[in-house]
Design a protein around this motif. Structure first.
Motif: not given
Length: 325
Positions: A35-38, A43-47, A190-195, A214-222
């Motif tokens: 599943a992680l290769k799909k 991508g759908s997990i992002s939203f 999305y081009q930079h999004w990973t699981f 660092p955690i805030s950076y990821i949180a803002i990106f999410r």
């Protein structure tokens, strides 16, 4: 009793998102590593869960919350969200011979727990300030920095509840001139999004002062990728209900969008059953995993709706198992 007027694009958005969630859970249960290769799964997990939270926030009425006692408001939300969550968790424990636990009961249906606690937090803050904007600002800041708010992902999803409230007040922005650049931003991000960027892998949890940045950076990106993805899906649903409202498939989807809560609660029983099967019999790469997952998830949705329709006939099961008080 006269039925409440429903917003068609919201019901369509809810059922489409629920179908995506069910598919994601299905493919993850059948072959988690594959599943992680799909791309669609990742991508759908992002939203998808932020979108559900955003749609919940769309209907928040802070003035109405203020007129009720905190205990009364929280009790209403508990009945609607937590009673079916606890009930189906106990059903799972009985079916799969597991010992119930308090923490597990809250995490089993973590989104409903998150939504319930978020509503309770808002109810408390509305008693402190009459400024609606400050209610959400305070809620987001408090949950972001308060220890243990990463539990059932409250600090992750609270901003999307606020975003839904804002969208209701500023629906004028739901037009192609605003959404087109939003969609482009999502495609770029999305081009930079990973699981590994998901809240499931990197929760908003501060271990020390140096971990805040660092955690805030990821949180803002999410947050940005989830908002842009959610708004793109929402506008797509608005267009579908506007130009294809008489289409039989769209009409059916809109109708079933009323029942996403029961689909969410019941489908986990089937997901757990699937997982128990494929834990013993590993998926073979000789077969098309995506197609199989789509067919199984569609079957699960049909079965959940059928079970819910039967439960709805009885007064007690309708309330306890479906939360329809």
């Amino acid at each position: 009793m006269k039925a409440k007027n429903r917003i068609e694009w919201i019901d369509l958005c809810k059922i489409i998102t629920m179908l995506i969630v069910c598919y994601d859970h299905t493919i993850q249960s059948i072959a988690p590593e594959e599943a992680l290769k799909k791309q669609f799964f990742v991508g759908s997990i992002s939203f998808h869960m932020p979108l559900f939270m955003l749609l919940s926030g769309y209907f928040i009425n802070l003035e109405k919350i203020r007129t009720n006692k905190i205990s009364f408001f929280c009790f209403l939300k508990f009945k609607h969200l937590m009673i079916p969550a606890f009930s189906w968790y106990l059903i799972q424990c009985c079916l799969f011979r597991e010992i119930p636990g308090v923490k597990a009961s809250l995490e089993s249906y973590w989104f409903l727990s998150c939504l319930f606690f978020s509503f309770c937090i808002l109810a408390f803050i509305t008693k402190v300030t009459t400024n609606n904007l400050m209610v959400f600002i305070a809620a987001c800041i408090i949950t972001y920095f308060t220890p243990y708010c990463y539990f059932v992902k409250i600090n992750f999803l609270m901003p999307f509840l606020a975003m839904g409230y804002w969208l209701n007040k500023q629906s004028k922005y739901l037009n192609w001139k605003f959404i087109l650049p939003i969609l482009l931003i999502y495609i770029i991000l999305y081009q930079h999004w990973t699981f590994e960027d998901s809240v499931y892998i990197s929760p908003i949890r501060f271990h020390n002062f140096s971990s805040i940045i660092p955690i805030s950076y990821i949180a803002i990106f999410r947050f940005v990728i989830a908002v842009t993805g959610s708004l793109s899906i929402i506008y797509g649903c608005i267009l579908l209900t506007k130009y294809f409202k008489d289409n039989i498939i769209i009409k059916k989807l809109i109708h079933y969008g009323k029942y996403t809560l029961c689909i969410y609660t019941i489908h986990f029983v089937f997901i757990k059953f699937l997982k128990s099967i494929f834990d013993k019999h590993l998926w073979s790469n000789e077969y098309p995993l995506v197609l199989f997952s789509i067919l199984i998830s569609a079957l699960i949705v049909i079965l959940t709706l059928s079970i819910a329709s039967l439960l709805r006939y009885n007064y007690y099961t309708r309330k306890i198992l479906l939360g329809e008080f």
